[in-house]
Design a protein around this motif. Structure first.
Motif, PDB file in Angstrom:
ATOM      1  N   CYS A 361      39.339 -29.971  55.735  1.00  0.00           N
ATOM      2  CA  CYS A 361      40.736 -30.418  55.653  1.00  0.00           C
ATOM      3  C   CYS A 361      41.224 -30.453  54.213  1.00  0.00           C
ATOM      4  N   ILE A 362      40.323 -30.671  53.261  1.00  0.00           N
ATOM      5  CA  ILE A 362      40.699 -30.688  51.843  1.00  0.00           C
ATOM      6  C   ILE A 362      40.990 -29.270  51.373  1.00  0.00           C
ATOM      7  N   VAL A 363      40.095 -28.362  51.707  1.00  0.00           N
ATOM      8  CA  VAL A 363      40.211 -26.975  51.249  1.00  0.00           C
ATOM      9  C   VAL A 363      41.451 -26.304  51.811  1.00  0.00           C
ATOM     10  N   TRP A 364      41.726 -26.525  53.101  1.00  0.00           N
ATOM     11  CA  TRP A 364      42.771 -25.770  53.773  1.00  0.00           C
ATOM     12  C   TRP A 364      44.108 -26.498  53.839  1.00  0.00           C
ATOM     13  N   CYS A 365      44.230 -27.591  53.085  1.00  0.00           N
ATOM     14  CA  CYS A 365      45.536 -28.235  52.942  1.00  0.00           C
ATOM     15  C   CYS A 365      46.338 -27.475  51.899  1.00  0.00           C
ATOM     16  N   PRO A 366      47.509 -26.951  52.219  1.00  0.00           N
ATOM     17  CA  PRO A 366      48.263 -26.143  51.249  1.00  0.00           C
ATOM     18  C   PRO A 366      48.723 -26.924  50.024  1.00  0.00           C
ATOM     19  N   THR A 367      48.782 -28.249  50.124  1.00  0.00           N
ATOM     20  CA  THR A 367      49.163 -29.043  48.955  1.00  0.00           C
ATOM     21  C   THR A 367      47.975 -29.773  48.340  1.00  0.00           C
ATOM     22  N   GLY A 368      46.762 -29.504  48.852  1.00  0.00           N
ATOM     23  CA  GLY A 368      45.554 -30.049  48.249  1.00  0.00           C
ATOM     24  C   GLY A 368      45.347 -31.532  48.474  1.00  0.00           C
ATOM     25  N   ILE A 369      45.847 -32.081  49.564  1.00  0.00           N
ATOM     26  CA  ILE A 369      45.607 -33.498  49.857  1.00  0.00           C
ATOM     27  C   ILE A 369      44.130 -33.684  50.204  1.00  0.00           C
ATOM     28  N   ASP A 370      43.531 -34.691  49.610  1.00  0.00           N
ATOM     29  CA  ASP A 370      42.102 -34.940  49.717  1.00  0.00           C
ATOM     30  C   ASP A 370      41.901 -36.291  50.406  1.00  0.00           C
ATOM     31  N   LEU A 371      41.353 -36.302  51.613  1.00  0.00           N
ATOM     32  CA  LEU A 371      41.220 -37.572  52.318  1.00  0.00           C
ATOM     33  C   LEU A 371      40.259 -38.532  51.644  1.00  0.00           C
ATOM     34  N   THR A 372      39.273 -38.013  50.885  1.00  0.00           N
ATOM     35  CA  THR A 372      38.392 -38.930  50.154  1.00  0.00           C
ATOM     36  C   THR A 372      39.163 -39.613  49.027  1.00  0.00           C
ATOM     37  N   GLU A 373      40.035 -38.880  48.365  1.00  0.00           N
ATOM     38  CA  GLU A 373      40.878 -39.476  47.327  1.00  0.00           C
ATOM     39  C   GLU A 373      41.798 -40.534  47.920  1.00  0.00           C
ATOM     40  N   GLU A 374      42.345 -40.251  49.099  1.00  0.00           N
ATOM     41  CA  GLU A 374      43.236 -41.219  49.740  1.00  0.00           C
ATOM     42  C   GLU A 374      42.475 -42.472  50.156  1.00  0.00           C
ATOM     43  N   ALA A 375      41.252 -42.316  50.640  1.00  0.00           N
ATOM     44  CA  ALA A 375      40.449 -43.479  51.012  1.00  0.00           C
ATOM     45  C   ALA A 375      40.126 -44.331  49.797  1.00  0.00           C
ATOM     46  N   HIS A 376      39.785 -43.674  48.672  1.00  0.00           N
ATOM     47  CA  HIS A 376      39.525 -44.427  47.439  1.00  0.00           C
ATOM     48  C   HIS A 376      40.789 -45.147  46.978  1.00  0.00           C
ATOM     49  N   ALA A 377      41.938 -44.481  47.073  1.00  0.00           N
ATOM     50  CA  ALA A 377      43.194 -45.095  46.639  1.00  0.00           C
ATOM     51  C   ALA A 377      43.546 -46.293  47.509  1.00  0.00           C
ATOM     52  N   LEU A 378      43.342 -46.187  48.809  1.00  0.00           N
ATOM     53  CA  LEU A 378      43.584 -47.319  49.699  1.00  0.00           C
ATOM     54  C   LEU A 378      42.661 -48.482  49.371  1.00  0.00           C
ATOM     55  N   HIS A 379      41.413 -48.164  49.050  1.00  0.00           N
ATOM     56  CA  HIS A 379      40.455 -49.217  48.680  1.00  0.00           C
ATOM     57  C   HIS A 379      40.877 -49.900  47.390  1.00  0.00           C
ATOM     58  N   ARG A 380      41.320 -49.098  46.405  1.00  0.00           N
ATOM     59  CA  ARG A 380      41.754 -49.712  45.145  1.00  0.00           C
ATOM     60  C   ARG A 380      42.972 -50.598  45.361  1.00  0.00           C
ATOM     61  N   GLU A 381      43.906 -50.132  46.163  1.00  0.00           N
ATOM     62  CA  GLU A 381      45.086 -50.954  46.427  1.00  0.00           C
ATOM     63  C   GLU A 381      44.714 -52.235  47.168  1.00  0.00           C
ATOM     64  N   ALA A 382      43.801 -52.147  48.115  1.00  0.00           N
ATOM     65  CA  ALA A 382      43.409 -53.317  48.887  1.00  0.00           C
ATOM     66  C   ALA A 382      42.682 -54.343  48.050  1.00  0.00           C
ATOM     67  N   THR A 383      42.000 -53.871  46.995  1.00  0.00           N
ATOM     68  CA  THR A 383      41.236 -54.795  46.151  1.00  0.00           C
ATOM     69  C   THR A 383      41.933 -55.093  44.822  1.00  0.00           C
ATOM     70  N   GLY A 384      43.202 -54.667  44.708  1.00  0.00           N
ATOM     71  CA  GLY A 384      43.956 -54.966  43.503  1.00  0.00           C
ATOM     72  C   GLY A 384      43.533 -54.153  42.297  1.00  0.00           C
ATOM     73  N   GLN A 385      43.036 -52.938  42.512  1.00  0.00           N
ATOM     74  CA  GLN A 385      42.582 -52.086  41.403  1.00  0.00           C
ATOM     75  C   GLN A 385      43.403 -50.807  41.339  1.00  0.00           C
ATOM     76  N   GLU A 386      44.702 -50.908  41.593  1.00  0.00           N
ATOM     77  CA  GLU A 386      45.541 -49.713  41.677  1.00  0.00           C
ATOM     78  C   GLU A 386      45.473 -48.843  40.439  1.00  0.00           C
ATOM     79  N   GLY A 387      45.290 -49.428  39.262  1.00  0.00           N
ATOM     80  CA  GLY A 387      45.265 -48.635  38.040  1.00  0.00           C
ATOM     81  C   GLY A 387      43.929 -48.027  37.720  1.00  0.00           C
ATOM     82  N   THR A 388      42.902 -48.327  38.509  1.00  0.00           N
ATOM     83  CA  THR A 388      41.562 -47.819  38.227  1.00  0.00           C
ATOM     84  C   THR A 388      41.486 -46.340  38.637  1.00  0.00           C
ATOM     85  N   PRO A 389      40.998 -45.465  37.774  1.00  0.00           N
ATOM     86  CA  PRO A 389      40.916 -44.044  38.117  1.00  0.00           C
ATOM     87  C   PRO A 389      39.875 -43.774  39.171  1.00  0.00           C
TER      88      PRO A 389
END
Length: 389
Positions: A361-389
């Motif tokens: 799903c990452i490779v064949w998304c025409p805009t390069g959306i990465d579900l692992t990146e989204e999961a990490h971003a959701l985790h950072r937001e849930a734990t108050g670490q939105e600015g963490t890379p």
């Protein structure tokens, strides 16, 4: 190759042996003589695709792939490996749960009557050569969905029953692979008839082969082979271990089911859906997405009609259409439905995750959306670490 005494035996055949390229060719021919249609990877149209093989020579020897979000390229390799490539645009779902299946046809009779004929499902004798451990798990998930409950799909069962599975353990993960995070690889643990681990080193090009069923042992007994040696076992195990240590992607080390449940109103959903085209590519290439719809067609005379089942996607606006309109009318709601089902509520329905970490799903998304990146971003937001890379 010779067949020396001392090779381990299971159910009347060898449990473990070493094959060379000639042995791999013999494997294909033994399966074909047994009446099986051998499906495996081959190079076509600038991609490594799955197709019927008449010979092991059609395998992608010397070809690898370069993967990234929204990017797929085949490349030449110097070592001549046959299975040193990651998941391509197809999965075995294409053969077990085809994109279109006719369910019935109807004809108007001259006297005004109507004859309806239910489509007979032809049984298939498949042998799948080169099933990655992540895809091996995906087939087990499809088994649970399509045949494990009260309502079984006869079209799926006609193709799946008796399929011979030859797994190939991964020794070189792609940049988008994350099977370790999902517990689905890179080693093949169960569900195969034969499992291969490719080794290319100073001692030559060979395949450590082990049987997982009685039929697998029976097939292996017909193939020229030598006894498995410690050097090949060690090289194979080292290759799989290195693959596990060099995954291209990872999921956050949390309970993904809980993460999805607790972040339904996260701001991150707005961010990702600003990039999502709702094209459904991710569901089409996913080896476990199974949703379908039906369409009725007729000829110009109106005397002949057919009903077809075809793949559908939860990204389609009409997927949740009711009499008052679609339930999920926005891209945000549709992307969230896909990801939270895949990683979360799939457990409620089928007692497992719906993701196997193949990265398609990452490779064949025409805009390069990465579900692992989204999961990490959701985790950072849930734990108050939105600015963490």
């Amino acid at each position: 190759m010779s067949d020396p005494e001392g090779v381990g035996r299971v159910a009347g055949g060898p449990a473990e042996a070493v094959l060379d390229r000639a042995g791999l060719e013999a494997l294909v021919q033994v399966l074909r003589r047994r009446g099986r249609t051998v499906i495996g990877p081959t190079v076509r149209d600038a991609a490594i695709v799955l197709d019927e093989l008449e010979s092991a020579a059609e395998l992608p020897y010397g070809w690898g792939v370069e993967l990234e979000a929204g990017r797929y390229r085949v490349r030449r390799r110097e070592d001549g490996a046959a299975f040193a490539h990651s998941a391509g645009p197809q999965s075995w779902k294409s053969f077990l749960h085809p994109e279109r299946v006719r369910q019935w046809s109807a004809d108007r009779e001259p006297g005004g009557g109507l004859t309806v004929r239910e489509e007979e499902q032809e049984s298939a004798a498949y042998a799948f050569l080169g099933v990655r451990p992540c895809d091996l798990r995906a087939i087990r998930i499809l088994d649970r969905v399509m045949s494990g409950g009260r309502y079984r799909d006869p079209a799926y069962l006609s193709r799946r029953t008796g399929a011979f599975l030859i797994a190939v353990e991964c020794t070189e993960p792609g940049a988008t692979c994350f099977c370790v995070s999902m517990g689905t690889g890179p080693a093949a643990d169960a569900g195969y008839d034969l499992a291969l681990t490719e080794v290319v080193d100073g001692a030559g090009h060979r395949f450590l082969c082990r049987s997982g069923t009685g039929e697998g042992a029976s097939v292996l007994a017909e193939i020229p082979r030598i006894a498995a040696d410690d050097a090949t076992r060690t090289a194979a195990a080292d290759g799989v271990r290195r693959a596990a240590e060099h995954m291209g992607r990872s999921m956050p080390p949390v309970d993904l089911r809980t993460l999805m449940r607790d972040t339904l109103e996260a701001d991150r959903w707005d961010d990702v859906t600003a990039r999502c085209l709702s094209c459904g590519n991710c569901t089409m290439v996913c080896p476990t997405c199974f949703c379908t719809t039906t369409e009725d067609v007729t000829d110009l005379t109106g005397d002949h009609a057919e009903r077809w089942r075809r793949w559908d996607s939860c990204y389609d606006l009409d997927f949740s259409l009711l009499h008052g309109g679609p339930v999920r009318a926005t891209p945000r709601s549709r992307y969230r439905q896909w990801l939270t089902h895949k990683l979360g509520t799939w457990h409620d329905q089928f007692d497992s995750s719906g993701c196997v970490g193949c990265g398609r799903c990452i490779v064949w998304c025409p805009t390069g959306i990465d579900l692992t990146e989204e999961a990490h971003a959701l985790h950072r937001e849930a734990t108050g670490q939105e600015g963490t890379p």
